[in-house]
Scaffold this active site. Sequence first.
Site, PDB file in Angstrom:
ATOM      1  N   LYS A 212       0.834  -1.214   0.000  1.00  0.00           N
ATOM      2  CA  LYS A 212       0.000   0.000   0.000  1.00  0.00           C
ATOM      3  C   LYS A 212       0.859   1.250   0.000  1.00  0.00           C
ATOM      4  CE  LYS A 212      -4.536  -1.342   1.540  1.00  0.00           C
ATOM      5  NZ  LYS A 212      -5.648  -1.090   2.439  1.00  0.00           N
TER       6      LYS A 212
ATOM      7  N   LYS B 174      -4.597 -10.308  -6.736  1.00  0.00           N
ATOM      8  CA  LYS B 174      -5.842 -10.421  -5.969  1.00  0.00           C
ATOM      9  C   LYS B 174      -6.947  -9.533  -6.565  1.00  0.00           C
ATOM     10  CE  LYS B 174      -6.415  -8.015  -2.163  1.00  0.00           C
ATOM     11  NZ  LYS B 174      -6.400  -7.418  -0.826  1.00  0.00           N
TER      12      LYS B 174
ATOM     13  N   LYS C  11     -11.155  -4.069  -4.821  1.00  0.00           N
ATOM     14  CA  LYS C  11     -12.110  -2.997  -5.134  1.00  0.00           C
ATOM     15  C   LYS C  11     -11.389  -1.727  -5.582  1.00  0.00           C
ATOM     16  CE  LYS C  11     -12.821  -2.634  -0.114  1.00  0.00           C
ATOM     17  NZ  LYS C  11     -13.200  -3.605   0.811  1.00  0.00           N
TER      18      LYS C  11
HETATM   19  P1  TYM Z   1     -10.924  -5.656   3.421  1.00  0.00           P
HETATM   20  O1  TYM Z   1     -11.927  -4.594   3.651  1.00  0.00           O
HETATM   21  O2  TYM Z   1      -9.826  -5.376   2.450  1.00  0.00           O
HETATM   22  O3  TYM Z   1     -11.627  -6.986   2.967  1.00  0.00           O
HETATM   23  C1  TYM Z   1     -12.691  -7.560   3.712  1.00  0.00           C
HETATM   24  C2  TYM Z   1     -12.543  -9.062   3.713  1.00  0.00           C
HETATM   25  O4  TYM Z   1     -12.510  -9.556   2.365  1.00  0.00           O
HETATM   26  C3  TYM Z   1     -11.379 -10.393   2.185  1.00  0.00           C
HETATM   27  N1  TYM Z   1     -10.926 -10.244   0.792  1.00  0.00           N
HETATM   28  C4  TYM Z   1     -10.766 -11.256  -0.074  1.00  0.00           C
HETATM   29  N2  TYM Z   1     -10.960 -12.583   0.067  1.00  0.00           N
HETATM   30  C5  TYM Z   1     -10.726 -13.355  -1.011  1.00  0.00           C
HETATM   31  N3  TYM Z   1     -10.308 -12.876  -2.217  1.00  0.00           N
HETATM   32  C6  TYM Z   1     -10.096 -11.550  -2.401  1.00  0.00           C
HETATM   33  N4  TYM Z   1      -9.713 -11.093  -3.588  1.00  0.00           N
HETATM   34  C7  TYM Z   1     -10.332 -10.667  -1.285  1.00  0.00           C
HETATM   35  N5  TYM Z   1     -10.231  -9.332  -1.118  1.00  0.00           N
HETATM   36  C8  TYM Z   1     -10.589  -9.088   0.149  1.00  0.00           C
HETATM   37  C9  TYM Z   1     -10.351  -9.875   3.171  1.00  0.00           C
HETATM   38  O5  TYM Z   1      -9.391 -10.866   3.471  1.00  0.00           O
HETATM   39  C10 TYM Z   1     -11.220  -9.533   4.360  1.00  0.00           C
HETATM   40  O6  TYM Z   1     -11.458 -10.666   5.157  1.00  0.00           O
HETATM   41  N6  TYM Z   1      -8.013  -5.193   7.429  1.00  0.00           N
HETATM   42  C11 TYM Z   1      -9.232  -5.777   6.927  1.00  0.00           C
HETATM   43  C12 TYM Z   1     -10.477  -5.261   7.663  1.00  0.00           C
HETATM   44  C13 TYM Z   1     -10.396  -5.410   9.146  1.00  0.00           C
HETATM   45  C14 TYM Z   1     -10.517  -6.624   9.867  1.00  0.00           C
HETATM   46  C15 TYM Z   1     -10.432  -6.241  11.254  1.00  0.00           C
HETATM   47  C16 TYM Z   1     -10.689  -7.961   9.494  1.00  0.00           C
HETATM   48  C17 TYM Z   1     -10.273  -4.381  10.044  1.00  0.00           C
HETATM   49  N7  TYM Z   1     -10.295  -4.892  11.306  1.00  0.00           N
HETATM   50  C18 TYM Z   1     -10.508  -7.212  12.262  1.00  0.00           C
HETATM   51  C19 TYM Z   1     -10.762  -8.929  10.515  1.00  0.00           C
HETATM   52  C20 TYM Z   1     -10.671  -8.535  11.874  1.00  0.00           C
HETATM   53  C21 TYM Z   1      -9.374  -5.402   5.471  1.00  0.00           C
HETATM   54  O7  TYM Z   1      -8.783  -4.487   4.996  1.00  0.00           O
HETATM   55  O8  TYM Z   1     -10.307  -6.130   4.818  1.00  0.00           O
END
Ligand code: TYM
Length: 340
Positions: free
Chosen positions: A122, A204, A207
């Site tokens: 990032k 990956k 969004k």
């Molecule tokens: P975020 O918002 O990027 O994504 C949310 C969830 O979606 C999963 N994900 C994917 N899984 C499979 N294939 C993909 N291409 C893909 N893109 C995203 C992510 O692994 C995630 O589970 N840091 C986290 C948000 C967060 C969080 C937490 C998660 C904040 N606090 C506490 C668990 C526990 C994030 O940026 O997810």
Amino acid sequence: MSTETTAPAVQKKRILSCIQPSGIPTLGNYLGALKNWKKLADTFDGTFAVADLHAITVRQDPATFRKQINQVLALLLAIGLDPDESTIFIQSHVPAHAQLAWILNCYTQFGEMSRMTQFKDKSAAHADNVNVGLFAYPVLMAADILLYQADLVPVGADQKQHLEIARDIANRFNTIYSPTFTIPEPYIGKQGARVMSLQAPNKKMSKSDPNPKGYISVFDEPNVIVKKIKSAVTDCDGKVFYGEGKDGINNLMGIYSCCTGLDYDRIAHDFDGKGYGEFKAAVADAVVEELRPVRERFAQYIADKGYLEEVAAKGAARAARVADRTLMKVMKKVGFVLPK
Ligand code: TYM
């Protein structure tokens, strides 16, 4: 006097997960995380948040940000989570997240944060805004998890390293003081843990991809989904099976498997002797049917602002009761003078 004895109530295991409102969620978010949240929420005590504090580590346009926070909240309801059963809230509405994150910052080493691959990626992608929040992001994530004493954290594979650091921080605190935090386990689905871009299947699905053909948004209309899957990058082999050098087909097989429940052998068998065109049409159909109810329910929830506010307020109050209890415990152990 009654001789009847009541069995002690069995405490359900706790799961927690969050999603950032940093764009419209994709099929990757849905298959890698949200679908599992719904599945697990039926048997576990679930806590789910819209991680808005995390999202400002990248600059957000205020009006768009506000809209996306509400959209993601509505999406959590649209995937079938029940706000009476699970705790559903907006992260910034529970101040304990920021408070515990600060405390945990002081129990986290600069060196460990520097090794986080997502920070490296990032900061390269946003070289003009490598802020301290982006660096300390995994500590806030640890706070999210540890406040609720979560046993299990359902996430996609990209969050595994962040889960490991949350476990390290919890273990460190527990060792310095005394057992305070539950050590969380990641829950990463067998399939769908890493849904790849349709245009660059070695990357990956995200969004924030500037090329919308690379991802399917959970709100895409059926005709858009069909078009995007038809133009997905594959290979020139023409045979549907899971194998090396077939990233595009492997990805479509993973997506199809998540939507239909069929394993790779069965998919290869069903499409034996058929071309990629036929396979892609089947994948598109399966994705359209998987997302249809989500899109339809989303349209109802997003139109009802009053209900969304009610869900957020009730969820935040419920979350704060658990989070504040953990925060007070932590503050007491560290030696703070607690507010009366
Ligand atoms: P975020 O918002 O990027 O994504 C949310 C969830 O979606 C999963 N994900 C994917 N899984 C499979 N294939 C993909 N291409 C893909 N893109 C995203 C992510 O692994 C995630 O589970 N840091 C986290 C948000 C967060 C969080 C937490 C998660 C904040 N606090 C506490 C668990 C526990 C994030 O940026 O997810």
